[in-house]
Design a protein around this motif. Structure first.
Motif, mmCIF file in Angstrom:
data_model
loop_
_atom_site.group_PDB
_atom_site.id
_atom_site.type_symbol
_atom_site.label_atom_id
_atom_site.label_comp_id
_atom_site.label_asym_id
_atom_site.label_seq_id
_atom_site.Cartn_x
_atom_site.Cartn_y
_atom_site.Cartn_z
ATOM 1 N N THR A 266 8.400 8.644 4.673
ATOM 2 C CA THR A 266 7.900 9.046 3.560
ATOM 3 C C THR A 266 8.813 9.169 2.302
ATOM 4 O O THR A 266 9.874 9.593 2.532
ATOM 5 N N HIS A 267 8.514 8.463 1.242
ATOM 6 C CA HIS A 267 9.464 8.506 0.087
ATOM 7 C C HIS A 267 8.901 8.903 -1.415
ATOM 8 O O HIS A 267 7.919 8.908 -1.348
ATOM 9 N N ILE A 268 9.799 9.140 -2.384
ATOM 10 C CA ILE A 268 9.381 9.326 -3.434
ATOM 11 C C ILE A 268 9.929 8.431 -4.445
ATOM 12 O O ILE A 268 10.951 7.874 -4.284
ATOM 13 N N GLU B 214 8.833 11.561 -9.745
ATOM 14 C CA GLU B 214 7.861 11.119 -10.563
ATOM 15 C C GLU B 214 6.520 11.869 -9.712
ATOM 16 O O GLU B 214 6.321 11.836 -8.621
ATOM 17 N N THR B 215 5.831 12.870 -10.666
ATOM 18 C CA THR B 215 4.843 13.565 -10.039
ATOM 19 C C THR B 215 3.683 12.797 -9.260
ATOM 20 O O THR B 215 3.344 11.737 -10.044
ATOM 21 N N GLY B 216 3.407 12.977 -7.958
ATOM 22 C CA GLY B 216 2.548 12.432 -7.224
ATOM 23 C C GLY B 216 2.704 11.140 -6.855
ATOM 24 O O GLY B 216 1.622 10.403 -6.146
ATOM 25 N N GLU C 15 0.971 -1.354 -0.154
ATOM 26 C CA GLU C 15 -0.030 -0.014 0.024
ATOM 27 C C GLU C 15 0.882 1.023 -0.151
ATOM 28 O O GLU C 15 2.032 1.276 0.503
ATOM 29 N N GLU C 16 0.404 2.240 -0.686
ATOM 30 C CA GLU C 16 1.162 3.556 -0.697
ATOM 31 C C GLU C 16 1.233 4.192 0.672
ATOM 32 O O GLU C 16 2.212 4.715 0.889
ATOM 33 N N ILE C 17 0.092 4.054 1.508
ATOM 34 C CA ILE C 17 0.263 4.485 2.942
ATOM 35 C C ILE C 17 0.410 3.428 3.979
ATOM 36 O O ILE C 17 -0.187 2.624 4.020
ATOM 37 N N SER C 18 1.563 3.791 4.737
ATOM 38 C CA SER C 18 1.727 2.680 5.825
ATOM 39 C C SER C 18 1.048 3.168 7.069
ATOM 40 O O SER C 18 0.400 4.156 7.300
ATOM 41 N N PHE D 196 5.202 7.101 -1.496
ATOM 42 C CA PHE D 196 4.733 6.072 -0.648
ATOM 43 C C PHE D 196 5.539 6.143 0.767
ATOM 44 O O PHE D 196 6.381 6.783 0.921
ATOM 45 N N GLN D 197 5.050 5.179 1.770
ATOM 46 C CA GLN D 197 5.800 5.200 3.095
ATOM 47 C C GLN D 197 5.988 3.810 3.209
ATOM 48 O O GLN D 197 5.769 2.762 2.749
ATOM 49 N N THR D 198 7.401 3.803 4.044
ATOM 50 C CA THR D 198 7.548 2.463 4.760
ATOM 51 C C THR D 198 7.560 2.703 6.308
ATOM 52 O O THR D 198 7.681 3.755 6.891
#
Length: 385
Positions: free
Chosen positions: A181-183, A193-195, A21-24, A198-200
């Motif tokens: 938070t990572h990009i 990359e725009t938008g 998932e993008e949000i952890s 994601f998080q770990t």
């Protein structure tokens, strides 16, 4: 078997086998499962000895992982510093009158006349022990440490009374999860990359500090064993190839001198799983007959037992990466560590069979046992009926 202490240098990122998932969230911070530690130890063993990463490494037995609470004052490590998951037959209850938290023990008990449920035939339900004593607590379940001192678990299995304060002091409550938070970076332009965020979530290997203590007084290491030498000082563990220091040690629980006789006298025992366990039929081991619930544990040769009760939490997903085949492994359903099974001995038991139960692995699949799954602590238990 040679034992090693692994000290992570950064919070551990351990995947759960769920879709990424993008949000952890804080629930994603988890202790590494046996397969993760087994892969890391086999990898560093191969690098230490010049071996290739092939299927032969899978034959190296790995045991653990357990945790070790390491005081920052430099005290020597002993068995009292070893940590194990909270047993599933224990609940924390807060008394509404005294505002004190108590440990409530669940145990197998027979149904009252006219009562029943849909459990398999011969399997007893678990009832809170305080419901049938004068120690009934008017309160509700609360959260508490998920890691106990190994010595506290041994004492609990012998029937000793343990306070909640003792569990908190000797156990482990992890510090707040490390959420980063990572990009995403475009491989060609090397731009963001725009938008794409994601998080770990990382597991911080520190004891949670108290309100009156600004800094933690202990860090937590991982204790595991492997049938092989490790000479290199660092290994990669978990996601993002985070570094951990590895050092040899002799810290591993030894069998109590009175365990064999205590189990033979009681004609029964419990198995408390210290690492997650994998069974082919969900909660029921394949080495037990599904109709009679009788069988012989895989570590024994002639011991005949009958399952009388079980306490376990909801299954959790498990996956991983196959280093030999260079592809992801199929997801599996794990019984979480802390699950407890009650067995009654049928017939006679030899000293050798009882001794072989000590910190053995009880999965159905031999490779799962070699990977460290199903490590269990036996303890004497006497059934009243």
């Amino acid at each position: 078997m040679q034992y090693y202490l692994i000290q992570p240098k950064d919070p551990l990122v351990i995947r759960s086998g769920r879709p990424f998932e993008e949000i952890s969230d804080a629930q994603a911070a988890r202790f590494p499962p046996p397969s993760t530690v087994a892969g890391a130890l086999r990898n560093i063993h191969a690098r230490s000895t010049g071996k290739t990463l092939d299927s032969e490494l899978l034959k190296l037995a790995v045991t653990g992982p357990l945790a070790v609470k390491r005081p920052l004052n430099g005290d020597a490590l002993t068995a009292e510093h070893i940590l194990v998951p909270k047993p599933a037959d224990v609940q924390y209850f807060k008394d509404e009158k005294t505002q004190l938290t108590h440990l409530v023990r669940s145990k197998p008990m027979a149904f009252a006349e006219g009562d029943g449920c849909d459990l398999p035939s011969g399997l007893q339900p678990l009832f809170a022990e305080n419901l049938f004593t004068e120690k009934e607590i008017a309160g509700k379940p609360v959260s508490g440490p998920n890691w106990w001192s190994f010595n506290d678990l041994v004492a609990w299995r012998k029937g000793a009374e343990i306070s909640f304060e003792q569990v908190v002091k000797n156990g482990w409550t992890p510090a707040e999860p490390d959420i980063r938070t990572h990009i995403a970076i475009n491989n060609h332009s090397r731009n963001v990359e725009t938008g794409k965020l994601f998080q770990t979530t990382g597991l911080s290997m520190w004891q949670q500090r108290s309100d009156n203590q600004p800094f933690p007084d202990a860090c937590v290491s991982i204790l595991a064993g492997i049938d092989g030498d490790i000479t290199l000082p660092l290994l990669n563990l978990g996601g993002e190839r985070r570094l951990a220091q590895v050092e040899p040690c002799t810290l591993w629980p030894t069998i109590p001198t009175d365990l064999v006789q205590a189990i033979k006298t009681a004609k029964g025992f419990t198995l408390t799983f210290l690492t997650p366990v994998l069974f082919n039929h969900g909660w029921l081991p394949s080495w037990l007959d599904k109709d009679t619930l009788t069988g012989t544990p895989p570590s024994c040769t002639g011991l005949q037992v009958r399952l009388r009760a079980a306490a376990l939490e909801r299954w959790s997903p498990q996956s991983g990466w196959d280093l030999a085949k260079n592809k992801p492994r199929a997801a599996q359903k794990m019984i979480p560590a802390g699950a407890t099974y009650w067995f009654e001995i049928e017939g006679d038991a030899t000293d050798e069979d009882i001794r072989s139960l000590w910190l053995a692995h009880f999965c159905d699949d031999a490779q799962s046992n070699l990977n460290g799954f199903g490590l269990a602590l036996p303890a004497a238990y006497q059934f009243t009926i």
